[in-house]
Scaffold this active site. Sequence first.
Site, PDB file in Angstrom:
ATOM      1  N   LYS A 111     -31.838 -14.519  52.422  1.00  0.00           N
ATOM      2  CA  LYS A 111     -31.013 -13.299  53.727  1.00  0.00           C
ATOM      3  C   LYS A 111     -32.234 -12.870  54.272  1.00  0.00           C
ATOM      4  O   LYS A 111     -31.284 -12.562  55.543  1.00  0.00           O
ATOM      5  CB  LYS A 111     -29.868 -12.546  52.881  1.00  0.00           C
ATOM      6  CG  LYS A 111     -28.701 -13.423  52.082  1.00  0.00           C
ATOM      7  CD  LYS A 111     -27.790 -12.305  51.644  1.00  0.00           C
ATOM      8  CE  LYS A 111     -26.885 -12.692  50.673  1.00  0.00           C
ATOM      9  NZ  LYS A 111     -25.979 -12.588  50.263  1.00  0.00           N
ATOM     10  N   THR A 161     -27.929 -17.745  51.119  1.00  0.00           N
ATOM     11  CA  THR A 161     -28.107 -16.833  49.911  1.00  0.00           C
ATOM     12  C   THR A 161     -29.471 -16.707  49.711  1.00  0.00           C
ATOM     13  O   THR A 161     -30.444 -17.449  50.435  1.00  0.00           O
ATOM     14  CB  THR A 161     -26.928 -16.858  48.797  1.00  0.00           C
ATOM     15  OG1 THR A 161     -26.960 -17.226  47.614  1.00  0.00           O
ATOM     16  CG2 THR A 161     -27.310 -18.823  48.165  1.00  0.00           C
ATOM     17  N   GLY A 216     -28.350  -0.720  42.022  1.00  0.00           N
ATOM     18  CA  GLY A 216     -28.874  -1.447  42.437  1.00  0.00           C
ATOM     19  C   GLY A 216     -29.366  -1.362  43.833  1.00  0.00           C
ATOM     20  O   GLY A 216     -28.731  -0.483  44.692  1.00  0.00           O
ATOM     21  N   ALA A 217     -30.423  -1.603  44.307  1.00  0.00           N
ATOM     22  CA  ALA A 217     -30.877  -1.329  45.842  1.00  0.00           C
ATOM     23  C   ALA A 217     -31.346  -2.726  46.317  1.00  0.00           C
ATOM     24  O   ALA A 217     -32.145  -2.921  47.490  1.00  0.00           O
ATOM     25  CB  ALA A 217     -32.291  -0.510  45.992  1.00  0.00           C
ATOM     26  N   GLY A 218     -30.468  -3.968  45.839  1.00  0.00           N
ATOM     27  CA  GLY A 218     -31.778  -5.825  46.038  1.00  0.00           C
ATOM     28  C   GLY A 218     -30.692  -5.640  47.547  1.00  0.00           C
ATOM     29  O   GLY A 218     -29.819  -4.902  48.079  1.00  0.00           O
ATOM     30  N   ARG A 248     -33.757   0.168  39.109  1.00  0.00           N
ATOM     31  CA  ARG A 248     -34.408   0.011  38.339  1.00  0.00           C
ATOM     32  C   ARG A 248     -35.921   0.485  38.996  1.00  0.00           C
ATOM     33  O   ARG A 248     -36.755   1.819  38.600  1.00  0.00           O
ATOM     34  CB  ARG A 248     -34.783  -0.937  37.588  1.00  0.00           C
ATOM     35  CG  ARG A 248     -36.116  -0.828  36.624  1.00  0.00           C
ATOM     36  CD  ARG A 248     -35.545  -2.337  36.508  1.00  0.00           C
ATOM     37  NE  ARG A 248     -35.864  -3.608  37.519  1.00  0.00           N
ATOM     38  CZ  ARG A 248     -35.734  -5.252  36.642  1.00  0.00           C
ATOM     39  NH1 ARG A 248     -35.463  -5.515  35.456  1.00  0.00           N
ATOM     40  NH2 ARG A 248     -35.647  -5.522  38.020  1.00  0.00           N
ATOM     41  N   ASP A 304     -20.901 -10.418  54.523  1.00  0.00           N
ATOM     42  CA  ASP A 304     -21.328 -10.750  53.079  1.00  0.00           C
ATOM     43  C   ASP A 304     -20.759  -8.588  53.382  1.00  0.00           C
ATOM     44  O   ASP A 304     -19.411  -8.081  52.668  1.00  0.00           O
ATOM     45  CB  ASP A 304     -22.060  -9.668  52.609  1.00  0.00           C
ATOM     46  CG  ASP A 304     -22.962 -11.305  52.481  1.00  0.00           C
ATOM     47  OD1 ASP A 304     -22.624 -11.882  51.679  1.00  0.00           O
ATOM     48  OD2 ASP A 304     -24.379 -11.161  51.689  1.00  0.00           O
ATOM     49  N   LEU A 351     -37.483   2.757  42.126  1.00  0.00           N
ATOM     50  CA  LEU A 351     -37.175   4.162  42.238  1.00  0.00           C
ATOM     51  C   LEU A 351     -37.438   4.149  43.943  1.00  0.00           C
ATOM     52  O   LEU A 351     -36.073   4.259  44.581  1.00  0.00           O
ATOM     53  CB  LEU A 351     -37.776   5.192  41.967  1.00  0.00           C
ATOM     54  CG  LEU A 351     -37.233   6.899  42.587  1.00  0.00           C
ATOM     55  CD1 LEU A 351     -35.432   6.442  42.086  1.00  0.00           C
ATOM     56  CD2 LEU A 351     -38.690   7.815  42.151  1.00  0.00           C
ATOM     57  N   ASN A 369     -26.248 -13.527  56.655  1.00  0.00           N
ATOM     58  CA  ASN A 369     -25.572 -14.455  55.114  1.00  0.00           C
ATOM     59  C   ASN A 369     -25.435 -15.643  55.998  1.00  0.00           C
ATOM     60  O   ASN A 369     -24.496 -16.793  55.535  1.00  0.00           O
ATOM     61  CB  ASN A 369     -24.638 -13.916  54.182  1.00  0.00           C
ATOM     62  CG  ASN A 369     -23.447 -13.713  55.087  1.00  0.00           C
ATOM     63  OD1 ASN A 369     -23.030 -13.398  55.691  1.00  0.00           O
ATOM     64  ND2 ASN A 369     -22.542 -13.938  54.513  1.00  0.00           N
TER      65      ASN A 369
HETATM   66  P1  ATR Z   1     -29.686  -9.237  45.656  1.00  0.00           P
HETATM   67  O1  ATR Z   1     -30.189 -10.324  46.852  1.00  0.00           O
HETATM   68  O2  ATR Z   1     -28.588 -10.567  44.576  1.00  0.00           O
HETATM   69  O3  ATR Z   1     -29.613  -8.626  45.229  1.00  0.00           O
HETATM   70  P2  ATR Z   1     -32.070  -9.191  44.340  1.00  0.00           P
HETATM   71  O4  ATR Z   1     -32.620  -8.231  45.918  1.00  0.00           O
HETATM   72  O5  ATR Z   1     -33.124  -9.224  43.943  1.00  0.00           O
HETATM   73  O6  ATR Z   1     -31.090  -9.729  44.503  1.00  0.00           O
HETATM   74  O7  ATR Z   1     -31.482  -7.159  43.973  1.00  0.00           O
HETATM   75  C1  ATR Z   1     -31.486  -7.348  42.500  1.00  0.00           C
HETATM   76  C2  ATR Z   1     -30.904  -5.740  42.091  1.00  0.00           C
HETATM   77  O8  ATR Z   1     -30.781  -5.739  41.366  1.00  0.00           O
HETATM   78  C3  ATR Z   1     -31.923  -5.068  42.204  1.00  0.00           C
HETATM   79  O9  ATR Z   1     -31.935  -3.482  42.297  1.00  0.00           O
HETATM   80  C4  ATR Z   1     -32.852  -4.854  40.694  1.00  0.00           C
HETATM   81  O10 ATR Z   1     -33.336  -3.896  40.932  1.00  0.00           O
HETATM   82  P3  ATR Z   1     -34.682  -4.026  41.082  1.00  0.00           P
HETATM   83  O11 ATR Z   1     -35.594  -3.423  42.885  1.00  0.00           O
HETATM   84  O12 ATR Z   1     -35.545  -2.867  40.421  1.00  0.00           O
HETATM   85  O13 ATR Z   1     -36.234  -5.601  41.050  1.00  0.00           O
HETATM   86  C5  ATR Z   1     -31.179  -4.916  39.621  1.00  0.00           C
HETATM   87  N1  ATR Z   1     -31.931  -5.708  38.716  1.00  0.00           N
HETATM   88  C6  ATR Z   1     -32.001  -6.967  38.636  1.00  0.00           C
HETATM   89  N2  ATR Z   1     -32.508  -7.411  37.477  1.00  0.00           N
HETATM   90  C7  ATR Z   1     -32.254  -6.000  36.417  1.00  0.00           C
HETATM   91  C8  ATR Z   1     -32.508  -5.065  34.805  1.00  0.00           C
HETATM   92  N3  ATR Z   1     -32.971  -6.174  34.576  1.00  0.00           N
HETATM   93  N4  ATR Z   1     -32.311  -3.835  35.076  1.00  0.00           N
HETATM   94  C9  ATR Z   1     -32.419  -3.405  35.682  1.00  0.00           C
HETATM   95  N5  ATR Z   1     -31.554  -3.691  36.838  1.00  0.00           N
HETATM   96  C10 ATR Z   1     -32.068  -5.119  37.589  1.00  0.00           C
END
Ligand code: ATR
Length: 502
Positions: free
Chosen positions: A298, A294, A360-362, A384, A334, A386, A319
């Site tokens: 990953k 995790t 989100g894009a994480g 957040r 996942d 782009l 994962n």
């Molecule tokens: P995970 O692997 O759990 O998805 P991550 O890769 O750190 O974790 O991704 C977290 C996601 O949450 C990202 O899309 C992040 O936006 P950024 O790419 O701009 O960092 C988003 N995120 C985290 N905190 C945020 C906040 N306070 N407001 C908006 N988006 C947030």
Amino acid sequence: MTKPLICMTLTGKTLQENAELAKKYEKKCDIVELRADCLEEDEQLYVRRFPSMVSQPTLLTIRRDVDGGKYTGSEFSRTSLFGRALAFANTDRNRNFAYVDFEEDFVIPGIQDAALAFDVRIIRSVHNMTGPIVNLKERASKMLRTGYEIPKIAFMPKTLNDVLNLFREGEQMKNDHIFIAMGNLGTPSRILSSRSNSYLTYVSPDELMTNLKGIGQLNPNVINDLYRFHSINEETSLYGITGWPLLKTLSPEIHNQGYIGHGMNAVYVPVRSEQVSETLSFADELGIKGLSVTIPHKESVMYYLSEISEEALSIGAVNTIYKENGIWKGCNTDAGGFRQALEEFLSVNKLKRKKVAIIGAGGGARAIAYVVKQMGGKACIFNRTLSSAKELAEKYGFDYCELSPSCVDKLEAYSDLIIQTTSVGMNAEGFSSAENDPIYFYNFKGHESLFDIVYTPATTPVMRRAFQAGCRTCNGLKMLQYQGYMQFKIFTGVDYKNAESE
Ligand code: ATR
């Protein structure tokens, strides 16, 4: 080597409070440790009574503040307290302390002789609350004042390699010893005592856990019922989860309940590490056969694998890793877990003609975008940052947009299904705000379906808002369970069932 014991540390303020907890957890610990340094001053006068107040063998410890305890008095008064506790030995051994903990530098021959004469076993201890102790074997043999003592070394590891060293050295030791790595990194050393040949492990009841913050003790229910401490032996198959800081995880519950359901001799433990390479060395040496992976490993774990499934390669994240024919392989459950949970939630297996918003894009969003594409949905990624929205969207021919109040029209255009993948609502109780609701600026109309991959709390602020507007909502618990069940099958070769499925 005897089988390791469970010793419950009692840090209550009164003897009575401690005795009640000893009774409550009678079946869950083999020894109770009275931490006399935590007793109120008046109570300290009566420590001698404690062994008669409980049914388990007792260990007396008067820990100084420098060693992580609460005793701030002089060494003279501490020595008198030891004397008072060990004096007037009873002919019934159960009414005497069975063990006493003396620190490495506590050398008072009269007290030691009394302990030996009355058959009280001495635990000779050393603690480093801020860093690792290495050369454990050598240190242990140097510490001992007599051949009857049990050396105890407890330290705060800085890395998982420090914990691995504890196992390496403990495994080679034939004499009784207690080796403990504290903190979050040290968890495997507390559960797998039979692999480090440790004489005992320490636990603490939840009622007193606040007195021992940060040292990483488990509670007696968890070590017995979830990790089945006493049944871990040479033959036990080891599995686990790796991540950092990995503060909260439900995966040990899912997997261990599965082993219990199948009556398997297997255990699944948290293996925290900042460096995934250290997790792999640890797993290789301890013979761990499979790991859930995790945040934040990953992607980085992929570098160390000999084989990666096509799906995981295409998603760009792994994962699940498992060892087969001596090599580490990786895949991604996942995506499958999300797909199964989504299909159940919507009662469909295609997203044709559906406009989907992915918030989100994480790492989480990556597996989800892959599934949405597979299911034929048209999506827009809102993030957040782009550039990461753009990168992910372009991979699948999706639209993308910055996550801000200005995206509200676009969000409306993609609002058949909204999938929330950020950590923003995690552990957030209360009403929606800009801090805990990533789309606080969007007014739900009631036709939207909202899937939030967060599962703590069960209802996130954005879910509550959507529900109040008449939307259908789903949290991430089912996704977590399904991805775990798929891992279980990969690890063990059998379909998941837990004790309740019987
Ligand atoms: P995970 O692997 O759990 O998805 P991550 O890769 O750190 O974790 O991704 C977290 C996601 O949450 C990202 O899309 C992040 O936006 P950024 O790419 O701009 O960092 C988003 N995120 C985290 N905190 C945020 C906040 N306070 N407001 C908006 N988006 C947030």
